[in-house]
Scaffold this motif. Structure first.
Motif, short mmCIF file in Angstrom:
data_model
loop_
_atom_site.label_atom_id
_atom_site.label_comp_id
_atom_site.label_asym_id
_atom_site.label_seq_id
_atom_site.Cartn_x
_atom_site.Cartn_y
_atom_site.Cartn_z
N TYR A 1 -48.98 -130.59 -35.13
CA TYR A 1 -49.41 -131.52 -36.13
C TYR A 1 -48.13 -132.31 -36.56
CZ TYR A 1 -54.37 -130.45 -36.31
OH TYR A 1 -55.64 -130.50 -36.11
N PRO B 1 -61.45 -117.08 -39.81
CA PRO B 1 -61.25 -117.62 -41.16
C PRO B 1 -61.04 -119.17 -41.20
CG PRO B 1 -59.44 -116.21 -40.84
CD PRO B 1 -60.23 -116.10 -39.58
N GLY C 1 -57.57 -122.64 -36.69
CA GLY C 1 -57.33 -123.30 -35.61
C GLY C 1 -58.78 -123.67 -34.73
#
Ligand SMILES: Nc1ncnc2c1ncn2[C@@H]1O[C@H](COP(=O)(O)OP(=O)(O)O)[C@@H](O)[C@H]1O
Ligand SMILES: [Mg+2]
Lengths: 307, 251
Positions: B14, B38, B42
């Motif tokens: 990003y 979690p 990703g």
């Protein structure tokens, strides 16, 4: 113990403030409400006097074509046929909305879907400027440019429904565009994602999902534009020719409810029939804007989108 | 075991920030693969690479290899529209269009240029049945899809994807916005359709992963820590962090 009891049974400072705030808000709302009711009452009582006090039939008022309130016909009833103005008002309103809508859709799509960044950067100020220009300026520009152009291209005097439509077109365009931009922006991003994820192209997504989901918003925008066109007085009055004749074509002088009101207002005496007849025209305008309002509400209720 | 999608050394940025740090993950045909881990690890980012939804996010750079049936997903020759017909996606929030149920499910078919009304009707019905929502909507096909409950909307969205007959369906936490009963219905329907489709499902719910998936992949901080048969991974994880996550030590 006593302390706690007192704290619980007495209203806190926040509660009191809350109450004051509410009281002030209620009072202001009440004042506004009163104002609206008195305006309605004033217009209605004067506007209806034509029919009840001066005994003009409502039907004649709406369908006769002769407007000359200070004269009477051979039967002795006053010449208050408002049909030419009603037709004039509806014509310029509908024509200008129909003309402006495709442009508004294109501009709004450009600003939200096609070139959000550059589109907004350039078109937003243009639209705001167009909204801010006083209507007398539009009328003036219409008088100096639109009327002569219409005269050269189509013949006649240049004054008439066509010129009125063209001037109103420029005036309602920003209204419709900016409202439609808002409703396009309100189309949730996830509709677009869902559509693209199903294999739609960007263009398919625009016309099969975004445009379709925003139809209620578009209708609302058009109605608001029409309300503006219907109520616009000065600019129209300057280019339409102000002849209370039933228009037979788009380039002969005509008139609208508003243009007759603005031209006639200063020349009548309160309480006389010519004055009351003008109030009746105002009443029609008021009822029409009420209609526009109801339609907008109805569309808003029907066309809700997910949040 | 045939893999429908294979990926190798996937990195995604990003802007300058690397969010996926070299991921190799394959999706075997007609199996359910669960992606767990979690928040922020990703999973969604990876999933959205597979149907190139990340193309829509400005500033994203992707490297590595992605193959669908052996063909490069990111090759300049790939038709993204065709790709997305083969790789369907179901989102976290139920997102039916504000149209009728019928129009929602028929949407993809109309995009594909199918005009035959009978065929469309058949497909809509089959898809709604596969999505286990037919009985609830069959008398209300012309009602606005938004007038149904969240769980029904999500199943309508699944039907909308099934109607296009994709090879693989990506699901990003499809039940996390739903109540347990609705979630259970969706789990059941996934088990019913798994012999026809390949499914990749992101889930926060460990029980869900263990109930429905054949294989599980554990993501942490943009890395794929461990992947394997669900049973094995849940009973005997190889990595300590997997075991910690499964035991609720972080999450
Ligand atoms: N559009 C984006 N722009 C920048 N960073 C993003 C964007 N989307 C996700 N990220 C970052 O990428 C990482 C992975 O996010 P995500 O894939 O959504 O995780 P998960 O789905 O596992 O919760 C997070 O650190 C998140 O902040
Ligand atoms: Mg996610």
């Amino acid at each position: 113990m006593e302390d706690i009891k007192r704290q619980l049974t007495h209203s806190s400072k926040a509660t009191k403030q809350d109450r004051y705030g509410k009281a002030i808000a209620f009072f202001c709302t009440f004042l506004i409400g009163l104002l609206v009711v008195s305006i309605l009452y004033l217009v209605a009582s004067r506007g209806l006097a034509t029919f009840f006090k001066d005994h003009v039939s409502v039907w004649d008022f709406l369908t006769k074509q002769n407007w000359n309130p200070s004269q009477v016909d051979k039967n002795g009833s006053p010449l208050v046929g408002a049909l030419p103005m009603i037709v004039g008002s509806f014509s310029v309103t509908i024509f200008s909305a129909v003309l402006a809508t495709p442009f508004a859709i294109a501009m709004a799509l450009f600003m939200t879907e096609i070139e959000p960044r550059r589109g907004t950067k350039f078109l937003q100020p243009v639209i705001e400027l167009l909204v801010g220009i006083p209507s007398v300026v539009y009328g003036f520009v219409g008088l100096t440019i639109v009327v002569p152009v219409v005269r050269t291209v189509f013949g006649g005097t240049g004054f008439g429904i066509l010129s009125g439509t063209l001037v109103l077109f420029v005036m309602v365009l920003p209204t419709i565009t900016s409202m439609y931009v808002d409703s396009l922006r309100a189309v949730p991003r996830f509709y677009r994602e869902a559509s693209l994820a199903l294999g739609a192209t960007r263009w398919q997504t625009i016309y099969k999902v975004v445009l379709r989901a925003s139809i209620p918003g578009l209708l609302t925008a058009i109605i608001f534009g029409m309300a503006r066109a219907f109520g616009e007085a000065l600019a129209v009055q300057m280019v339409i020719g102000n002849a209370s004749l039933l228009p037979h074509n788009l380039i002969s002088p005509a008139s609208t409810l508003t243009s007759v009101l603005t031209t006639g207002m200063g020349n009548t005496v309160m309480g006389t029939l010519p004055n009351n007849a003008l109030w009746s025209l105002a009443l029609i305008l008021l009822l029409m804007s009420l209609c526009f309002n109801l339609i907008v509400r109805y569309i808003g209720k029907k066309g809700r989108m997910a949040k | 075991m045939v893999n429908v999608i294979t990926t190798h050394n996937v990195r995604l940025y990003y802007g300058d920030k690397e969010a996926l740090h070299g991921i190799d993950l394959d999706f075997p045909k007609q199996k359910i693969t669960a992606l767990i881990g979690p928040s922020g690890s990703g999973k969604s980012t990876f999933l959205r690479c597979l149907n190139r939804m990340n193309d829509l996010t400005p500033g994203v750079t992707i490297t590595g290899s992605f193959k669908l049936d052996g063909k490069d997903i990111y090759s300049p020759k790939t038709d993204v529209v065709e790709l997305r017909k083969k790789v369907g996606m179901v989102f976290q929030q139920p997102n039916p269009f504000p149209f009728s149920v019928f129009e929602n499910v028929a949407f993809g078919l109309r995009l594909a240029g199918i005009r035959d009304r009978k065929l469309i009707q058949e497909r809509v019905e089959t898809s709604l049945k596969q999505a286990a929502v037919w009985d609830e909507v069959k008398d209300k096909l012309n009602d606005n899809a938004l007038s149904f409950s969240g769980g029904q909307q999500q199943r309508i969205c699944i039907a909308r994807v099934l109607a296009v007959q994709p090879e693989i369906i990506l699901m990003d936490e499809p039940t996390s916005a739903l109540d347990p009963v609705s979630a259970g219905k969706i789990e059941d329907l996934l088990l019913d359709i798994q012999d026809k489709f390949t499914i990749a499902i992101v889930t926060h719910n460990m029980q869900q992963a263990s109930r429905i998936s054949d294989r599980t992949a554990f993501f942490l901080d943009g890395k794929l820590v461990e992947t394997g048969l669900t049973k094995q991974l849940f009973i005997a994880p190889k990595q300590e962090s997997t075991s910690d996550y499964l035991n609720g030590k972080f999450g």
